[in-house]
Design an enzyme around this catalytic site. Structure first.
Site, PDB file in Angstrom:
ATOM      1  N   HIS A 269       0.782  -1.237   0.000  1.00 38.65           N
ATOM      2  CA  HIS A 269       0.000   0.000   0.000  1.00 38.65           C
ATOM      3  C   HIS A 269       0.812   1.284   0.000  1.00 38.65           C
ATOM      4  O   HIS A 269       0.763   2.059   0.945  1.00 38.65           O
ATOM      5  CB  HIS A 269      -0.951   0.017   1.205  1.00 38.65           C
ATOM      6  CG  HIS A 269      -1.646  -1.282   1.414  1.00 38.65           C
ATOM      7  ND1 HIS A 269      -2.432  -1.837   0.446  1.00 38.65           N
ATOM      8  CD2 HIS A 269      -1.652  -2.139   2.451  1.00 38.65           C
ATOM      9  CE1 HIS A 269      -2.905  -2.991   0.894  1.00 38.65           C
ATOM     10  NE2 HIS A 269      -2.440  -3.195   2.096  1.00 38.65           N
ATOM     11  N   ASP A 299       0.564 -10.300   7.976  1.00 39.54           N
ATOM     12  CA  ASP A 299       1.209  -9.538   9.036  1.00 39.54           C
ATOM     13  C   ASP A 299       0.269  -8.746   9.936  1.00 39.54           C
ATOM     14  O   ASP A 299       0.636  -8.410  11.062  1.00 39.54           O
ATOM     15  CB  ASP A 299       2.297  -8.629   8.450  1.00 39.54           C
ATOM     16  CG  ASP A 299       1.838  -7.918   7.192  1.00 39.54           C
ATOM     17  OD1 ASP A 299       0.623  -7.839   6.961  1.00 39.54           O
ATOM     18  OD2 ASP A 299       2.697  -7.439   6.428  1.00 39.54           O
ATOM     19  N   TYR A 530      -8.828  -3.779  -5.156  1.00 35.57           N
ATOM     20  CA  TYR A 530      -7.452  -3.797  -5.680  1.00 35.57           C
ATOM     21  C   TYR A 530      -6.859  -5.207  -5.711  1.00 35.57           C
ATOM     22  O   TYR A 530      -6.002  -5.502  -6.521  1.00 35.57           O
ATOM     23  CB  TYR A 530      -6.551  -2.831  -4.902  1.00 35.57           C
ATOM     24  CG  TYR A 530      -6.102  -3.290  -3.536  1.00 35.57           C
ATOM     25  CD1 TYR A 530      -5.084  -4.245  -3.403  1.00 35.57           C
ATOM     26  CD2 TYR A 530      -6.659  -2.775  -2.373  1.00 35.57           C
ATOM     27  CE1 TYR A 530      -4.664  -4.677  -2.159  1.00 35.57           C
ATOM     28  CE2 TYR A 530      -6.246  -3.207  -1.124  1.00 35.57           C
ATOM     29  CZ  TYR A 530      -5.252  -4.158  -1.024  1.00 35.57           C
ATOM     30  OH  TYR A 530      -4.847  -4.594   0.202  1.00 35.57           O
TER      31      TYR A 530
END
Lengths: 1002, 278
Positions: A269, A299, A530
């Protein structure tokens, strides 16, 4: 001549007229035509129809028939096909199939083919207009970021300001919810996270990379001086030189070393958009050259993915439960919300700005009680008020088990649900009661672990059982961040899941949530997120194959290398030549058991690193390892494609300057993630689909990632394949056409205005609340296409993804995998943190550091870069002309060390030493230190990797050890350190005493 | 006539910095002739947010106070300014003229709120001009109001009489009213930022086990008379908020226990666990 031949002849003549007409009308296009001098031949395979186009200093000379020596040739199999492919409305499937089937072909230098085909595809876009004139020379454009959409006011080619989007009367209405005698409705605008509000200052940052650069002492044909990475300066070079070097290095390492020699690594990102982003353009390019992939660990979800999933499934959500209809159910039914390791006001729902913030403001007015469990009195707790319970870091599971113990001994759990919908409860019950190990998990027992008085845990447990209670676990309510990223993260998430099962999750008012996910928007409207793959063509490692590939036909792409390196072990892979891990693979529960190792059979070790996107030193555990892995000739070539000169960019051989998403076209949805965060838009108050206008020209010589990949691709003969002869704007239009937008708004209007608000579901057709179907024993009725059909044990849509279809207190999947794994036994058990108050090293390093997701930056984005966030004292503090990262320490711990507010302190352990500005606070228990996780600045004061960092990369201190042996996950919230006043030294500091070998190799 | 006012709810501010960052966005890199010269990139928090913590673990209160030019009706900066460098507009907004004010450092010093900043480069006093250039173009709220996710910061365009009604209805206050500057920036729940509390956690022993004592009536007395009453919550906690720092001697009456003496100084007092039934 056949009639088709005649028609196609006319079409080609028409093409010429269009080029000439548009050049007269659009000076920009005329200028574009002057870029190249060459001849393109268009023809049918049988040469029955042919026309050539010679571009000469901006003029177009054209003639029927064959040119004697064309530079490129575009050949269609037949005039019939040519007619269809060169018409105004092309059947996209036919176009892609024609290319795949060699029915449409191009020969000649790839850059000329790209230029010629893009030029033709540009023609229909030339008259497109976008932006809204605001008067005084200001035009309002639109963009989208990972912190919310923005109106971008531009004057004289420069960004003036960014504002949220306030909807107008023509935009769709806003939903409202009737609850407790009142109608509640959110503000009619989009919100913006601070890491977006500051973006003008980062667009024009002095740290922008404006030109391609080469490290001064890097010579691809001579001395590479790899050990000087991070020290040596850079010299400006041309794009041609930069791309030539990168292309020849790609060829060299493939030729000399074979499969897998190139590793690509992207951050998470760093910008936003469905086309020019990482799970789109970057994936296509990396697949096209064949790369060793960096396998990210989940994560932000660790404990849920590796732990909770085994109890209830939801592998496709990384172990977080479904998220539908929960805002309305909470508002109508709930009496209490327990925020457990949850700080949504700080983390902005990841990609959803402050959309949940106004909804949580309703809690007080609705009279819903709140409790906050977090070692830090976080911002959600400070804002909303309510009881603050502060367990010592990574002991939360003990507290959770004590709550379950109280419910069992009080007989206040949902026995019917546990009997009908769950399996294996008795086993866990016996463990809690101490029948297995002789230790009853009482509130008194947990007190010695957590430091929380037993009476408070009993009070919480009883209140919880007597009220309809929502558990907001992690900042999304169903996971994400916090305690799941610690050495006991698996235990915590599992315990949370078990608590919810005991209270009958899915019953009205009993569910996961904190008004963050589950707004009543319309999910039937299709617009890809996305993670749905964009233009990647990647059918195996994106969600493209699920639906976008059907809606937006494109050339497929496949990575020829199946070699993977765990992201947490990149340094070991480079320096030691080996690594192994467990994958992030959410298709099934068992995906995570499939251990992989590096190097993979028949594959090369890494010879080249293609680093793309944002800086990530600040987000990687024990990050000095990563620094060291750059400074070695074991990694002979590094190219970094970055917007800013920061972090790893200072460790590259060649720098390719990318532009921000304000300087290129794209299209996306507010918080539209897709993939593993399906229907993430339900965090938003409105579904807003955004045209990302090219608001300004790229700064300096920077280019869009799409453009860089195209030009680099051309040097490998892959440019045409990469872009399919289309411009970014063509791709944006394709994505518009592929969505449900055209049913509601014309392209012309969408492009001009820049956004579309999707109307919410009619009130009587809203999605039902999550888990209600399971609670009531019905077929699954929420719009979630998982688990996959093969993962149901009973009839399709009946039951959960687990083997039994029930909630499993005792997990079948873990029994199959390793029933004797002490870290992950089939029922959840408490095991103290391997780096915590009971560790050997606690004597040397008596402070426990927690480093949650950061508040004013997104990962490393918008930190550093001379951003306006530098002036936020909670973020960084200006001391002696330098902006230091902030670290919070309790008043007592500070007093004991002579530390005052905003003193410079050294936070250190055997891994690293980091200088921070101390914020002395009452918001932490003694013995706990808090500092956000993701500094964008790495600034070693001596030898990189071996000296004190004053940039604030807190993750240098966190352990590289995985949460558990048989998983690959970060335990960044389990970290022992010492803090003291900084003496100005650049030399690494360690506590006296023997260094204990803490790290356990996998 | 209608004039501009800002109302800030201290209880709703959580230091997200949306207002401060959007102020930076507006004035750094831009100039608005007649309204504001360009702001320096750093150190100029025309909208600043002050933080305050009070109490002791686990009973801690955090408050934030956004502070900016108050657009006073009786502005000290205007009196200090020469050559008409500070102007009070009819709509209430105070503008430090970006040309005329050059070199007039005394304008910075005149502000009792430290809301005027000195632009070293331009030798210019500068403050947040209420986004007047935007309001003059038809905007109905300031950038900070527009950005504020909790609507803690609201822009009001009302007559002075209407504003006074709101002041009374909502108990709005201004910063340092004793100075007589008559700010146009009002605060709701301002007491939260400046007051302290006395709190504690009541316990009871049930069958030999310590439990939280909920539902217990607690009285706060000052000089023998009851000033506030409360019932302890689920966790046995009580908290008497909005007390004046340094207000001295109090007594707590918890059931039939002997009264507890508490001396309130500048900091809040958390008494810790108290056995309610003893």
């Amino acid at each position: 001549m056949r009639s088709a031949d005649v028609k196609f002849t006319v079409v080609l003549w028409g093409l010429l007229q269009a080029v000439r007409f548009m050049a007269r009308r659009h000076p920009k296009f005329a200028k574009h035509l002057a870029e190249k001098n060459f001849t393109a031949q268009m023809r049918t395979k049988d040469n029955a129809v042919a026309r050539y186009f010679t571009f000469e200093n901006g003029k177009v000379i054209s003639g029927r028939g064959l040119h004697k020596a064309p530079d490129i040739k575009v050949t269609v199999a037949s005039a019939e096909l040519g007619l269809r492919l060169f018409s105004l409305h092309v059947d996209e499937i036919e176009r892609v199939e024609a290319i795949k089937g060699f029915q449409l072909q191009a020969d000649g230098p790839d850059d000329l083919v790209v230029w010629f085909t893009q030029t033709l595809n540009m023609i229909p876009t030339l008259h497109w207009e976008y932006g809204t004139d605001l008067g005084n020379g200001v035009t309002r454009y639109v963009t989208n970021t990972n912190g919310g959409p923005a109106f971008v006011h531009v004057k004289d080619g420069k960004v003036v300001r960014l504002t949220p989007i306030e909807f107008d009367d023509t935009d769709a209405p806003t939903w409202s919810i009737e609850a407790r005698g009142k109608r509640w409705t959110p503000p009619r605008q989009t919100s913006m996270a601070s890491h977006t509000v500051c973006q003008k200052s980062t667009i024009y940052s002095p740290d922008r990379l404006l030109y391609p650069m080469k490290r001064v002492d890097f010579d691809p044909n001579g001395e590479r001086n790899c050990e000087n990475r991070g020290i040596s300066g850079y010299v400006r070079i041309s794009w041609d030189e930069a791309l030539d070097i990168v292309a020849s290095e790609i060829k060299r390492v493939k030729r000399d070393y074979g499969q897998g020699a190139i590793m690509c690594n992207h951050g998470s990102h760093h910008t936003w958009g469905n086309i020019g982003y990482y799970i789109s353009a970057a994936y296509k390019f990396f697949n096209a050259i064949g790369t060793t992939k960096v396998m990210h660990n989940p994560d932000s979800w660790e404990g849920w993915y590796w732990g909770a999933m085994h109890h209830y499934g939801y592998s496709m959500r990384l172990g977080q439960v479904e998220t539908y209809g929960l805002v309305e159910d909470l508002m109508k039914e709930a009496e209490m919300v327990v925020f457990w390791s949850a700080d949504p006001e700080t983390t902005s729902g990841s990609y959803s700005a402050h959309e949940g913030t106004p909804r949580r403001q309703w809690l007080k007015e609705m009279g819903i009680e709140v409790v906050h469990i977090d070692p830090y009195l976080n911002h959600t707790a400070a804002l909303l008020g309510g009881k603050w319970i502060a367990p010592k870091p990574a002991t939360d599971a003990a507290m959770g088990m004590a709550i379950a113990y109280v419910w069992i001994t009080d007989d206040t759990y949902d026995k019917k649900f546990v009997a009908d919908r769950c399996l294996g409860f008795e086993k866990w019950r016996d463990y809690l009661l101490g029948e297995e190990d002789g230790i009853a998990k009482t509130p008194e027992w947990q007190e010695s672990e957590t430091g929380v008085p037993a009476r408070e845990v009993r009070a919480l447990a009883r209140r919880w059982a007597s009220r309809k209670t929502y558990l907001g676990a992690g900042s999304w309510g169903n996971g994400h961040g916090g305690a799941c990223r610690s050495a006991t993260g698996i235990q915590w998430a599992r315990t949370m899941a078990c608590l919810m099962a005991m209270q009958g999750v899915g019953k009205p008012g009993v569910n996961y949530g904190l008004l963050q996910w589950g707004t009543p928007i319309d999910l039937g409207f299709s617009f890809p997120g996305y993670a749905d793959g964009g233009m990647s063509g990647d059918l195996t490692s994106t969600a493209l194959g699920v639906s976008l590939y059907l809606r937006m036909p494109q050339l497929p792409s496949f990575n020829t290398s199946s070699q993977k390196v765990p992201r947490l072990q990149i340094p070991e892979a480079i320096l030691e030549g080996k690594a192994e891990g467990y994958p992030w693979d959410g298709q099934t529960i068992e995906g995570q058991f499939q251990k992989f190792s590096y190097p993979k059979a028949g594959h090369s070790t890494i010879q080249m690193l293609y680093k793309y996107g944002g800086a990530s030193f600040g987000t990687m555990n024990d990050s000095n390892r990563y620094v060291k892995s750059y400074r070695t000739d074991k990694l002979p070539f590094v190219v970094n494609q970055s917007i800013w000169f920061e972090g790893e960019a200072k460790y590259a051989d060649i720098l390719l300057p990318a532009c921000t998403n304000y300087e290129r076209y794209d299209i996306s949805e507010f918080g539209g993630t897709g993939g593993y965060a399906l229907h993430g838009q339900t965090q938003m108050n409105h579904r807003v689909v955004l045209m990302q206008h090219k608001c300004i020209e790229p700064l300096g010589e920077s280019k869009s990632d799409f453009q860089i990949f195209t030009e680099l691709g051309s040097r490998l003969g892959l440019g045409t394949y990469f872009c399919e002869g289309m411009t970014e704007l063509n791709w944006v239009k394709k994505m518009f056409d592929a969505s449900d937008l055209p049913k509601h708004i014309s392209w012309k209007k969408f492009l001009k205005k820049g956004y579309f608000v999707v109307p919410p579901s009619p009130e009587d057709q809203r999605d039902p609340p999550s888990n209600r179907w399971f609670y009531e024993g019905r077929k699954k009725d929420v719009p979630e296409p998982h688990p996959l059909p093969g993962d149901y044990s009973e009839n399709y849509l009946e039951g959960l993804q687990t083997q039994s279809g029930k909630f499993e207190f005792e997990c079948s999947s873990l029994k199959h995998f390793d029933a004797n794994d002490p870290e992950r036994p089939p029922i959840v058990k408490y095991l103290p943190s391997w780096e915590g108050a009971q560790s050997e090293d606690f004597k040397r390093y008596p402070l426990q550091l927690i480093s949650p997701h950061s508040r004013f930056s997104y990962h490393t984005m918008n930190d550093g870069k001379d951003s306006s966030t530098n002036d936020i004292r909670e973020h960084r503090v200006l001391i002696d002309g330098y902006y230091y990262w902030t670290l919070r320490i309790s008043a007592q711990d500070a007093l004991a060390r002579g530390i005052n507010m905003h003193d410079l302190v050294l936070a250190y352990n055997d891994r690293a030493s980091v200088v921070c500005a101390a914020e002395v606070t009452g918001r932490l228990p003694d013995g706990v230190v808090h500092s956000y996780s993701a500094s964008g600045v790495y600034d070693p004061m001596g030898e990189p990797g071996h000296s004190v960092d004053r940039g604030g990369c807190i993750n240098q201190l966190t352990p590289k050890r995985s949460i558990a042996k048989k998983v690959t996950g970060t335990a960044c919230n389990s970290c022992l350190i010492q803090v003291e006043l900084w003496d100005g030294s650049a030399v690494l500091k360690t506590a006296p005493g023997k260094r204990e070998e803490q790290e356990v190799a996998l | 006539m209608k004039k501009w006012n800002l109302v800030i709810d201290v209880a709703k501010c959580f230091n997200c910095n949306g207002c401060a960052l959007s102020c930076h966005d507006e004035y750094y890199g831009n100039e608005f002739p007649g309204y504001a010269a360009e702001m320096q990139k750093h150190g100029q928090r025309w909208i600043d947010i002050r933080a305050r913590e009070t109490g002791q673990k686990p009973m801690v209160e955090v408050s934030y106070l956004p502070v900016m030019c108050n657009h006073c009706d009786n502005p000290p900066c205007l009196k200090a300014a020469k050559d008409g460098a500070v102007v009070k507009r009819d709509d209430g907004i105070v503008i430090i003229h970006p040309e005329k004010a050059r070199g007039q450092r005394q304008i910075v010093e005149a502000c009792p709120y430290q809301a005027v900043f000195w632009n070293e480069e331009k030798q210019l006093p500068q403050a947040w001009p209420f986004d007047a250039h935007l309001l003059d173009q038809g905007w109905t709220k300031t950038r900070g109001s527009q950005m504020c996710p909790t609507q803690a910061m609201r822009t009001l365009h009302v007559t002075d009489a209407e504003m006074q009604q709101l002041v009374e209805r909502d108990g709005l206050e201004v910063l340092s009213p004793e100075l007589g500057t008559r700010p146009r920036v009002y605060y709701r729940n301002l007491v939260r930022f400046f007051s302290v509390f006395i709190g504690g956690a009541l316990t009871k022993t049930v069958k030999g086990v310590e439990e939280c004592a909920d539902g217990v009536h607690v009285k706060l007395l000052q000089q023998g008379s009851v000033v506030a009453e409360q019932t302890s919550d689920t966790f046995g906690e009580f908290r008497f908020s909005n007390l004046k720092p340094g207000s001295g001697a109090y007594q707590l009456q918890i059931l039939d226990r002997p009264r507890l003496d508490v001396h309130l100084k500048e900091q809040s007092i958390y008494l810790g666990a108290i056995e309610a039934s003893a």
